[in-house]
Design an enzyme around this catalytic site. Structure first.
Site: not given
Ligand code: NDP
Length: 293
Positions: A22, A110, A163, A228, A141-142, A73
């Site tokens: 981060s 976000d 997924r 993101m 969450g994002a 989140k």
């Molecule tokens: P969460 O853990 O809440 O969600 C993860 C998401 O990623 C789910 O939709 C999950 O799918 C999916 N996922 C994880 N691994 C894979 C994979 N190998 N292939 C396909 N889908 C996958 O995380 P967040 O939503 O909080 O964060 C997501 C990303 O966004 C992070 O990288 C975070 O750093 C980034 N982010 C950036 C921000 C910015 O300000 N730039 C702000 C917020 C987040 P499934 O539901 O199927 O498990």
């Protein structure tokens, strides 16, 4: 003899797992310098089964506010109960916790972070998001935080691919009722045939320096591909988007700085100027990339 004690700086932090990547501490230190505020902002790694215990310990010890990052989140939202802003309630996700009186209040920044950055990019490319076809990849969450502001920009269609398809379906159910936009859950494998003006990547695959399996032809005709994830080098999603023909490709650094500015405003009562902080962060990331190791 009278002793003068320097006031302890107010304590803030970002809590997640993982959290070492981060850049939030750097951003909030820059905002604090801009405002002339003394703050202390730390990265806090919470065990996957210890989020609530970790935040309670932080606030019990006098902490003033936290940014919440993955994967907490939704848990943060559940923990806040009724103490959440309207936008966090609609998203069902909290990424900012703030001490208010003797209660902790949850919010979601976000959405405004993404909307501000995406609008800036769209303006610079002459694309109107109103009437555009948008694909959101991810439903964590994002993604939850950005659906409402995306819909507010009036796209023709918002498709969500995840997924775990059930989570994409749930997001569609949450937002379909008041949307004049067509909002639907699709399989990522089918997305290549549909044609999207804007493709937003919101999965955490980027943290492992990977991208989800993207179908052939996904970026044909794409005007903006937005990841993101952020870092010094272009992410795997950005590289695939560029190779696939997307006109403009961006990482999520602008979103990160904008959501942080909104968090800082919630905590401190004044909104910092995000632009110089984003420019300087971009410069240091570029410099780190060009520095031989
Ligand atoms: P969460 O853990 O809440 O969600 C993860 C998401 O990623 C789910 O939709 C999950 O799918 C999916 N996922 C994880 N691994 C894979 C994979 N190998 N292939 C396909 N889908 C996958 O995380 P967040 O939503 O909080 O964060 C997501 C990303 O966004 C992070 O990288 C975070 O750093 C980034 N982010 C950036 C921000 C910015 O300000 N730039 C702000 C917020 C987040 P499934 O539901 O199927 O498990």
């Amino acid at each position: 003899m009278s002793l003068v004690h320097a006031a302890m700086p107010d304590r803030y932090g970002v809590i997640g797992n993982p959290v070492a990547h981060s850049l939030s501490p750097v951003i909030h230190a820059a905002f604090a310098r801009q405002a002339g505020d003394a703050i202390d902002y730390a990265r806090i790694l919470a065990p996957l089964d210890g989020f609530v215990a970790t935040i309670c310990a932080f606030f019990d010890a006098g902490g003033r506010g936290l940014n919440v990052t993955l994967p907490f989140k939704l848990e943060a939202f559940a923990w806040c109960g009724e103490q959440v802003s309207a936008r966090a309630r609609r998203a069902g996700a909290v990424n900012v916790l703030a001490m208010r009186g003797d209660a902790v209040h949850g919010d979601n920044t976000d959405g405004i972070g993404l909307a501000t950055d995406l609008l800036r990019i769209a303006r610079s490319t002459g694309l109107s998001i109103e009437g555009a076809r948008v694909l959101l990849i991810g439903a964590g969450g994002a993604a939850r935080g950005v659906v409402e502001p995306l819909l507010a920009m009036g796209p023709e269609r918002l498709a969500i691919a995840n997924r775990d398809v059930a989570k994409a379906d749930e997001l569609v159910r949450m937002f379909a009722h008041d949307a004049s936009t067509r909002i639907d859950a699709i399989s990522l494998a089918d997305a290549g045939a549909d044609g999207f003006d804007i493709v937003i990547h919101a999965t955490s695959a980027g943290l492992a320096n990977a991208a989800p399996a993207l179908p052939q032809g996904l970026f044909k005709g794409t005007r903006i591909a937005y990841d993101m994830t952020y870092g010094a080098a272009p992410t795997p999603f950005m590289r695939l988007a560029h190779e696939g023909g997307a006109a403009v490709v961006s990482d999520g650094l602008g979103m990160l700085v904008e959501q942080a500015a909104e968090s800082f405003a919630i905590w401190r009562g004044h909104r910092p100027d995000a632009a110089p902080v984003l420019a300087s962060l971009r410069q240091s990331l570029n410099a780190s990339l060009n520095t031989p190791r």
